[in-house]
Enzyme design. Structure first.
Site, short mmCIF file in Angstrom:
data_model
loop_
_atom_site.label_atom_id
_atom_site.label_comp_id
_atom_site.label_asym_id
_atom_site.label_seq_id
_atom_site.Cartn_x
_atom_site.Cartn_y
_atom_site.Cartn_z
N GLU A 32 38.52 31.54 -33.18
CA GLU A 32 39.66 31.42 -32.27
C GLU A 32 40.32 30.04 -32.37
OE1 GLU A 32 37.76 34.18 -28.73
OE2 GLU A 32 37.14 32.11 -28.93
N GLY A 51 30.69 36.82 -20.96
CA GLY A 51 31.65 37.88 -21.29
C GLY A 51 32.97 37.23 -21.63
N ASP A 52 33.23 37.02 -22.92
CA ASP A 52 34.41 36.23 -23.29
C ASP A 52 35.12 36.78 -24.53
OD1 ASP A 52 32.49 35.52 -25.10
OD2 ASP A 52 32.71 33.36 -24.86
N1 LIG Z 1 33.23 30.96 -20.86
C1 LIG Z 1 33.22 29.94 -21.69
O1 LIG Z 1 34.00 29.00 -21.56
C2 LIG Z 1 32.17 29.90 -22.77
C3 LIG Z 1 31.96 28.69 -23.46
C4 LIG Z 1 30.93 28.65 -24.40
C5 LIG Z 1 30.17 29.79 -24.67
N2 LIG Z 1 30.46 30.96 -24.01
C6 LIG Z 1 29.69 32.17 -24.25
O2 LIG Z 1 28.43 32.00 -23.63
C7 LIG Z 1 27.45 32.80 -24.31
C8 LIG Z 1 26.22 31.97 -24.57
O3 LIG Z 1 26.51 30.95 -25.50
P1 LIG Z 1 25.33 30.10 -26.15
O4 LIG Z 1 25.99 29.08 -27.02
O5 LIG Z 1 24.39 29.63 -25.08
O6 LIG Z 1 24.63 31.25 -27.02
P2 LIG Z 1 23.15 31.31 -27.61
O7 LIG Z 1 23.16 32.35 -28.66
O8 LIG Z 1 22.67 29.95 -27.95
O9 LIG Z 1 22.27 31.82 -26.36
C9 LIG Z 1 22.44 33.09 -25.79
C10 LIG Z 1 21.11 33.52 -25.17
O10 LIG Z 1 21.32 34.78 -24.50
C11 LIG Z 1 20.10 35.51 -24.63
N3 LIG Z 1 20.35 36.92 -24.30
C12 LIG Z 1 21.04 37.85 -25.02
N4 LIG Z 1 21.05 39.03 -24.37
C13 LIG Z 1 20.39 38.82 -23.19
C14 LIG Z 1 20.09 39.66 -22.08
N5 LIG Z 1 20.45 40.95 -22.06
N6 LIG Z 1 19.42 39.12 -21.03
C15 LIG Z 1 19.02 37.81 -21.04
N7 LIG Z 1 19.27 36.98 -22.08
C16 LIG Z 1 19.95 37.48 -23.14
C17 LIG Z 1 19.67 35.25 -26.06
O11 LIG Z 1 18.30 35.55 -26.27
C18 LIG Z 1 19.99 33.76 -26.19
O12 LIG Z 1 18.87 32.93 -25.89
C19 LIG Z 1 28.13 33.31 -25.57
O13 LIG Z 1 28.47 34.65 -25.37
C20 LIG Z 1 29.37 32.45 -25.70
O14 LIG Z 1 30.41 33.12 -26.35
C21 LIG Z 1 31.44 31.02 -23.06
#
Ligand SMILES: NC(=O)c1ccc[n+]([C@@H]2O[C@H](COP(=O)([O-])OP(=O)(O)OC[C@H]3O[C@@H](n4cnc5c(N)ncnc54)[C@H](O)[C@@H]3O)[C@@H](O)[C@H]2O)c1
Length: 351
Positions: free
Chosen positions: A68, A238-239
């Site tokens: 993105e 959820g993004d």
């Molecule tokens: N809203 C925002 O501004 C924003 C900013 C950054 C990241 N994000 C989103 O946040 C999410 C997490 O990012 P991250 O960098 O920490 O990712 P990451 O991959 O480092 O960590 C995600 C974790 O979620 C766990 N997981 C997956 N499914 C699960 C479930 N059903 N129940 C419990 N745990 C579960 C995984 O095992 C993993 O440890 C991503 O989807 C990312 O796109 C959003």
């Protein structure tokens, strides 16, 4: 000296903050003080919301992830972030989210900052979550559930500690190694840290429920029967189109607060709802033109997807912090011929 010699001129140079320098800067300021200061920058820009150029981010989707571009401008500065989201990456030793960003001067169009934004994104996302919770969480919230214990988790938790004042976090991840990692990293944070075996257990007694999981699908991290009254849900993961975390019934029951509606409609929990589903724009709560939390029994939901203005705030913050420091290096990024129209001559003279 001009750029046809070995040394580029000052006009050619753009301050660049590497990952190493970003980490030095964060240690110099302190993680929690920086989260608090960043939240202040984000809040200032939410107050100026109406004057920004706004567009949903430009997303390029594939079967395995998304890349993105997130641009915006306040008329004086222009910023953009490059960011990816690839939930399968961690299994290959790569991160789900990486990013870098640029700030430019609108008057000349010249970049004034290029910086790593993988760490900075985690900081700005956490700062934004805590800023929203300051307005939406029940008063006196002390306990947070942190579901999804990946790269963002510690940042999210520490921002809620520094800005909202939580003193306890309850962790859950489907991968217990991720939970162990967060528990270890937060051991000396001053927080009471409790590792839980399920999402149900994690949300017990918590007033702030953060979901920050990564999965390229409509997941159900929280179901309606799990969520009692009076809590604040901070839904981060959820993004993307087709990527949500909450059961539709919770979304229907909660009062929803969003960043930029045209983007949230495509990417957030809001994508599960009909077009006329009510929501409040967070910037209006911050400027006092809309109400935040109304009463103690209300379920509030920050349907966070991450918006360009938050990255712009983070870029502004870094630009202000690195002035007259050695937390950056100069990059020879912009060609600077003696005669601005003799770009070709500059190339020929460099042979
Ligand atoms: N809203 C925002 O501004 C924003 C900013 C950054 C990241 N994000 C989103 O946040 C999410 C997490 O990012 P991250 O960098 O920490 O990712 P990451 O991959 O480092 O960590 C995600 C974790 O979620 C766990 N997981 C997956 N499914 C699960 C479930 N059903 N129940 C419990 N745990 C579960 C995984 O095992 C993993 O440890 C991503 O989807 C990312 O796109 C959003």
């Amino acid at each position: 000296m001009k750029s046809n010699a070995l040394q580029p001129s000052g006009k050619a140079l753009v301050p660049f903050v590497s990952v190493d320098n970003m980490m030095r800067l964060i240690h110099h300021i302190g993680v929690e003080p920086m989260l608090t200061a960043l939240a202040g920058y984000v809040e200032d820009d939410f107050r100026r919301w109406e004057l920004f150029d706004k567009t949903p981010r430009v997303a390029s989707h594939s079967d395995v992830g998304v890349i993105e571009l997130m641009p915006t401008s306040d008329g004086e500065a222009y910023g953009f972030k490059y960011v990816n989201g690839h939930p399968k990456n961690t299994k290959e030793g790569l991160q789900t989210v990486t990013a870098f960003g640029l700030l430019a001067d609108v008057y000349t169009g010249y970049p004034v900052l290029l910086t790593e934004m993988t760490i900075l994104t985690a900081m700005r996302t956490a700062a934004t979550s805590a800023m929203a919770a300051k307005y939406l969480a029940p008063k006196g919230a002390t306990t947070m559930a942190m579901i999804g214990n990946g790269a963002q988790a510690e940042f999210q938790t520490l921002a809620m500690k520094a800005i909202v004042g939580i003193d306890s976090v309850r962790l859950f991840d489907i991968d217990s190694k991720a939970t162990e990692k967060v528990a270890r990293n937060l051991a000396s944070s001053g927080l009471t840290v409790v590792a839980c075996a399920s999402a149900e257990e994690a949300i017990e007694g918590a007033q702030i429920l953060t979901t920050c999981t990564a999965d390229k699908q409509n997941a159900t991290i929280l179901t309606d029967n799990m969520v009692g009254s009076g809590v604040h849900i901070n839904a981060i993961g959820g993004d993307c189109p087709g990527k949500t975390e909450l059961h539709r019934d919770i979304v229907a029951r909660a009062d929803m607060f969003v960043e930029y509606p045209p983007q949230t409609r495509i990417e957030g929990e809001l994508q599960q709802m009909p077009d006329d589903h009510p929501f409040t724009e967070l910037w209006q709560v911050i400027t006092g033109t809309a109400q935040g939390r109304r009463d103690a029994r209300q379920v509030t939901l920050f349907d966070s997807v991450g918006f360009a203005i938050e990255d712009f705030s983070a870029l502004r913050f870094i630009r202000d912090q690195i002035r007259d420091t050695d937390y950056y290096m100069d990059l020879d990024l912009l060609a600077d011929p003696d005669d601005p129209r003799d770009l070709f001559g500059m190339l020929m003279r460099s042979a």
